[in-house]
Motif scaffolding. Structure first.
Motif, PDB file in Angstrom:
ATOM      1  N   GLN A 153      39.371  61.191  40.368  1.00  0.00           N
ATOM      2  CA  GLN A 153      39.720  61.758  41.677  1.00  0.00           C
ATOM      3  C   GLN A 153      38.469  61.944  42.548  1.00  0.00           C
ATOM      4  OE1 GLN A 153      42.637  62.158  42.920  1.00  0.00           O
ATOM      5  NE2 GLN A 153      43.980  61.987  41.141  1.00  0.00           N
ATOM      6  N   HIS A 154      37.344  61.363  42.123  1.00  0.00           N
ATOM      7  CA  HIS A 154      36.094  61.495  42.863  1.00  0.00           C
ATOM      8  C   HIS A 154      35.534  60.118  43.213  1.00  0.00           C
ATOM      9  CE1 HIS A 154      35.943  65.762  41.778  1.00  0.00           C
ATOM     10  NE2 HIS A 154      36.232  65.395  40.537  1.00  0.00           N
ATOM     11  N   GLY A 155      34.774  60.062  44.271  1.00  0.00           N
ATOM     12  CA  GLY A 155      34.023  58.852  44.602  1.00  0.00           C
ATOM     13  C   GLY A 155      34.878  57.720  45.130  1.00  0.00           C
ATOM     14  N   LYS A 156      34.412  56.489  44.871  1.00  0.00           N
ATOM     15  CA  LYS A 156      35.116  55.286  45.305  1.00  0.00           C
ATOM     16  C   LYS A 156      35.643  54.564  44.078  1.00  0.00           C
ATOM     17  CE  LYS A 156      32.134  54.558  49.351  1.00  0.00           C
ATOM     18  NZ  LYS A 156      31.183  53.622  50.004  1.00  0.00           N
ATOM     19  N   ASN A 157      36.955  54.357  44.018  1.00  0.00           N
ATOM     20  CA  ASN A 157      37.533  53.646  42.885  1.00  0.00           C
ATOM     21  C   ASN A 157      38.921  53.131  43.245  1.00  0.00           C
ATOM     22  OD1 ASN A 157      39.611  55.779  41.989  1.00  0.00           O
ATOM     23  ND2 ASN A 157      37.707  56.966  41.959  1.00  0.00           N
ATOM     24  N   PHE A 158      39.488  52.340  42.351  1.00  0.00           N
ATOM     25  CA  PHE A 158      40.762  51.681  42.611  1.00  0.00           C
ATOM     26  C   PHE A 158      41.889  52.675  42.840  1.00  0.00           C
ATOM     27  CE2 PHE A 158      44.662  49.468  41.303  1.00  0.00           C
ATOM     28  CZ  PHE A 158      44.555  48.268  41.999  1.00  0.00           C
ATOM     29  N   LEU A 159      41.926  53.739  42.054  1.00  0.00           N
ATOM     30  CA  LEU A 159      42.994  54.736  42.198  1.00  0.00           C
ATOM     31  C   LEU A 159      43.022  55.311  43.608  1.00  0.00           C
ATOM     32  CD1 LEU A 159      45.176  56.747  41.220  1.00  0.00           C
ATOM     33  CD2 LEU A 159      43.307  58.208  40.392  1.00  0.00           C
ATOM     34  N   LEU A 160      41.890  55.793  44.076  1.00  0.00           N
ATOM     35  CA  LEU A 160      41.851  56.431  45.398  1.00  0.00           C
ATOM     36  C   LEU A 160      42.119  55.430  46.511  1.00  0.00           C
ATOM     37  CD1 LEU A 160      38.822  58.880  44.980  1.00  0.00           C
ATOM     38  CD2 LEU A 160      41.262  59.300  44.604  1.00  0.00           C
ATOM     39  N   THR A 161      41.584  54.206  46.353  1.00  0.00           N
ATOM     40  CA  THR A 161      41.833  53.168  47.356  1.00  0.00           C
ATOM     41  C   THR A 161      43.317  52.823  47.433  1.00  0.00           C
ATOM     42  OG1 THR A 161      39.624  52.225  47.040  1.00  0.00           O
ATOM     43  CG2 THR A 161      41.265  50.811  48.063  1.00  0.00           C
ATOM     44  N   MET A 162      43.958  52.659  46.274  1.00  0.00           N
ATOM     45  CA  MET A 162      45.386  52.326  46.248  1.00  0.00           C
ATOM     46  C   MET A 162      46.241  53.458  46.808  1.00  0.00           C
ATOM     47  SD  MET A 162      46.261  49.309  45.300  1.00  0.00           S
ATOM     48  CE  MET A 162      44.834  48.649  46.140  1.00  0.00           C
ATOM     49  N   GLN A 163      45.914  54.688  46.448  1.00  0.00           N
ATOM     50  CA  GLN A 163      46.689  55.811  46.970  1.00  0.00           C
ATOM     51  C   GLN A 163      46.682  55.813  48.496  1.00  0.00           C
ATOM     52  OE1 GLN A 163      44.770  59.072  44.849  1.00  0.00           O
ATOM     53  NE2 GLN A 163      46.608  59.388  43.610  1.00  0.00           N
ATOM     54  N   ARG A 164      45.538  55.466  49.061  1.00  0.00           N
ATOM     55  CA  ARG A 164      45.427  55.443  50.527  1.00  0.00           C
ATOM     56  C   ARG A 164      46.162  54.242  51.120  1.00  0.00           C
ATOM     57  NH1 ARG A 164      41.869  52.695  53.538  1.00  0.00           N
ATOM     58  NH2 ARG A 164      40.478  52.333  51.764  1.00  0.00           N
ATOM     59  N   LEU A 166      48.465  52.236  49.854  1.00  0.00           N
ATOM     60  CA  LEU A 166      49.908  52.213  49.608  1.00  0.00           C
ATOM     61  C   LEU A 166      50.676  53.040  50.641  1.00  0.00           C
ATOM     62  CD1 LEU A 166      49.932  52.473  45.717  1.00  0.00           C
ATOM     63  CD2 LEU A 166      51.089  50.683  47.039  1.00  0.00           C
ATOM     64  N   GLN A 167      50.007  54.057  51.178  1.00  0.00           N
ATOM     65  CA  GLN A 167      50.667  54.914  52.164  1.00  0.00           C
ATOM     66  C   GLN A 167      50.378  54.494  53.608  1.00  0.00           C
ATOM     67  OE1 GLN A 167      50.750  59.311  50.813  1.00  0.00           O
ATOM     68  NE2 GLN A 167      49.060  58.412  49.634  1.00  0.00           N
ATOM     69  N   GLU A 168      49.343  53.690  53.781  1.00  0.00           N
ATOM     70  CA  GLU A 168      48.983  53.244  55.133  1.00  0.00           C
ATOM     71  C   GLU A 168      49.682  51.953  55.537  1.00  0.00           C
ATOM     72  OE1 GLU A 168      44.365  54.941  55.388  1.00  0.00           O
ATOM     73  OE2 GLU A 168      44.754  52.778  55.224  1.00  0.00           O
ATOM     74  N   ARG A 169      49.993  51.112  54.566  1.00  0.00           N
ATOM     75  CA  ARG A 169      50.468  49.762  54.868  1.00  0.00           C
ATOM     76  C   ARG A 169      51.927  49.568  54.451  1.00  0.00           C
ATOM     77  NH1 ARG A 169      45.350  45.909  53.054  1.00  0.00           N
ATOM     78  NH2 ARG A 169      43.746  46.992  54.283  1.00  0.00           N
ATOM     79  N   ASP A 170      52.516  48.513  55.000  1.00  0.00           N
ATOM     80  CA  ASP A 170      53.873  48.141  54.628  1.00  0.00           C
ATOM     81  C   ASP A 170      53.883  47.168  53.457  1.00  0.00           C
ATOM     82  OD1 ASP A 170      55.061  49.661  56.685  1.00  0.00           O
ATOM     83  OD2 ASP A 170      54.668  48.059  58.126  1.00  0.00           O
ATOM     84  N   SER A 171      52.814  46.349  53.369  1.00  0.00           N
ATOM     85  CA  SER A 171      52.728  45.318  52.347  1.00  0.00           C
ATOM     86  C   SER A 171      51.298  45.274  51.818  1.00  0.00           C
ATOM     87  CB  SER A 171      53.115  43.965  52.939  1.00  0.00           C
ATOM     88  OG  SER A 171      53.006  42.930  51.988  1.00  0.00           O
ATOM     89  N   LEU A 172      51.155  45.032  50.512  1.00  0.00           N
ATOM     90  CA  LEU A 172      49.834  45.068  49.904  1.00  0.00           C
ATOM     91  C   LEU A 172      49.734  44.011  48.805  1.00  0.00           C
ATOM     92  CD1 LEU A 172      47.214  46.752  50.132  1.00  0.00           C
ATOM     93  CD2 LEU A 172      48.154  48.271  48.374  1.00  0.00           C
ATOM     94  N   ASN A 173      48.722  43.157  48.891  1.00  0.00           N
ATOM     95  CA  ASN A 173      48.471  42.143  47.869  1.00  0.00           C
ATOM     96  C   ASN A 173      47.471  42.677  46.851  1.00  0.00           C
ATOM     97  OD1 ASN A 173      50.076  40.354  49.311  1.00  0.00           O
ATOM     98  ND2 ASN A 173      48.346  39.472  50.421  1.00  0.00           N
ATOM     99  N   LEU A 231      53.440  58.004  43.412  1.00  0.00           N
ATOM    100  CA  LEU A 231      53.600  58.428  44.812  1.00  0.00           C
ATOM    101  C   LEU A 231      55.081  58.527  45.174  1.00  0.00           C
ATOM    102  CD1 LEU A 231      50.797  56.276  46.511  1.00  0.00           C
ATOM    103  CD2 LEU A 231      50.792  58.765  46.227  1.00  0.00           C
ATOM    104  N   GLN A 232      55.860  57.560  44.701  1.00  0.00           N
ATOM    105  CA  GLN A 232      57.298  57.572  44.983  1.00  0.00           C
ATOM    106  C   GLN A 232      57.986  58.772  44.331  1.00  0.00           C
ATOM    107  OE1 GLN A 232      58.032  53.504  43.607  1.00  0.00           O
ATOM    108  NE2 GLN A 232      58.747  52.944  45.658  1.00  0.00           N
ATOM    109  N   SER A 233      57.503  59.161  43.149  1.00  0.00           N
ATOM    110  CA  SER A 233      58.087  60.321  42.466  1.00  0.00           C
ATOM    111  C   SER A 233      57.850  61.612  43.249  1.00  0.00           C
ATOM    112  CB  SER A 233      57.506  60.455  41.054  1.00  0.00           C
ATOM    113  OG  SER A 233      56.166  60.911  41.092  1.00  0.00           O
ATOM    114  N   GLN A 234      56.863  61.572  44.147  1.00  0.00           N
ATOM    115  CA  GLN A 234      56.580  62.723  45.010  1.00  0.00           C
ATOM    116  C   GLN A 234      57.307  62.617  46.352  1.00  0.00           C
ATOM    117  OE1 GLN A 234      52.229  62.277  45.032  1.00  0.00           O
ATOM    118  NE2 GLN A 234      52.076  64.099  43.755  1.00  0.00           N
ATOM    119  N   LEU A 241      54.389  45.839  47.012  1.00  0.00           N
ATOM    120  CA  LEU A 241      53.275  45.195  46.324  1.00  0.00           C
ATOM    121  C   LEU A 241      53.575  43.733  46.032  1.00  0.00           C
ATOM    122  CD1 LEU A 241      52.419  48.071  43.832  1.00  0.00           C
ATOM    123  CD2 LEU A 241      50.886  47.186  45.588  1.00  0.00           C
ATOM    124  N   HIS A 242      52.556  42.883  46.208  1.00  0.00           N
ATOM    125  CA  HIS A 242      52.691  41.452  45.933  1.00  0.00           C
ATOM    126  C   HIS A 242      51.552  41.000  45.023  1.00  0.00           C
ATOM    127  CE1 HIS A 242      55.724  41.130  49.113  1.00  0.00           C
ATOM    128  NE2 HIS A 242      54.902  41.847  49.870  1.00  0.00           N
TER     129      HIS A 242
END
Length: 289
Positions: A153-164, A166-173, A231-234, A241-242
């Motif tokens: 939950q700190h710094g720059k990583n895949f989890l934090l990038t995806m969380q952001r 996934l909520q900003e975009r309609d489609s994500l590759n 995120l959907q569970s919340q 996702l593609h």
């Protein structure tokens, strides 16, 4: 017991500071106190601290950026660990150092064992391998722990990038042909604390190189799907996702397609139990709530 922790703000260091806080005198040196790119300062600082154990959680981890600054990358990831190993040996203190799946080229069809021949594809991977070799050349008591796909939950990583995203975009590759084990920094820190306890109580296994990741395997696409499901569970709306191949997402540094590391040697030799990656991700996400 006095422990010197190098690295202050990184994911593993942050987790270690939480896991090692009890019954330990912990000295943390960040870049402001000790710049690992300045080799002449390292030995002096370590000998001044006189720790019983040294943990090197500092590294140049910007994989793509490393391609354009190899000298800096090698100074931090290769030269510095060797000097740390020399200082540790002088003090008679063990050194714990973290390495990476990027020391391998990913061409193997099955998970990598510690004895497999490294063949890094990137400047970052070559620098981390050189760091391993520098420590091994010094000898002394050391653990080199190779891990992969670290998130928290700190710094720059895949989890934090995806969380952001996934909520900003309609489609994500998301890349679907690189396979590894997403590994929570908390898992690395908790396991490291167990290894230290084993050593401190005289129950240590042999020193050397070990693999330390969560169990199981996933592609980056699989990892993204798990994050989206949480995120959907919340009740949050997420992007569609593609899956795409690595060739459709070119980067300056080439990544290994197979990043799976076999961790059975660490579990057996040091009597530790590693969690599966989904359980660790769930723990990480719930710890943040």
């Amino acid at each position: 017991m006095k422990i010197l922790l190098l690295g202050q703000h990184g994911q593993v260091s942050q987790a270690l500071q939480q896991s090692l806080g009890r019954h330990i005198e912990l000295t943390v040196l960040g870049r402001e106190q000790l710049d690992l790119a300045k080799p002449h300062e390292i030995r002096q600082q370590v000998l001044q601290q006189r720790p019983a154990l040294i943990i090197n959680a500092a590294a140049h981890t910007a994989v793509d950026q490393a391609e354009s600054e190899p000298e800096l990358t090698f100074a931090i990831n290769a030269t510095a660990p060797g000097i740390l190993a020399e200082a540790a040996a002088e003090l008679g203190a063990p050194l714990i150092h973290y390495s990476t799946d990027y020391v391998f080229d990913g061409s193997k069809a099955t998970p990598y064992h510690e004895a497999d021949t490294p063949n890094p594809l990137s400047v970052y991977g070559r620098s981390k391998l050189a760091g391993e070799q520098a420590i091994t050349a010094v000898g002394g008591s050391h653990l080199i722990l190779r891990t992969s796909w670290v998130y928290s939950q700190h710094g720059k990583n895949f989890l934090l990038t995806m969380q952001r995203l996934l909520q900003e975009r309609d489609s994500l590759n998301v890349v679907d042909d690189q396979i590894g084990a997403p590994t929570w920094a908390g898992t690395i820190a908790q396991t490291t604390a167990q290894l230290i306890e084993r050593w401190h109580t005289g129950q240590s296994g042999p020193w050397g190189v070990y693999h330390l990741t969560a169990k199981g395997q996933a592609s980056w696409f699989d990892f993204a799907k798990e994050i989206a499901a949480h995120l959907q569970s919340q009740g949050k709306r997420v992007a569609t996702l593609h899956p795409i191949p690595s060739s459709a997402y070119p980067t300056p540094a080439q990544r290994p397609l197979n990043s799976r590391l076999d961790c059975s040697r660490l579990e057996h030799a040091w009597q530790v139990q590693l969690p599966d990656w989904q359980s660790a991700l769930n723990e990480c996400l719930h710890a943040a709530n």
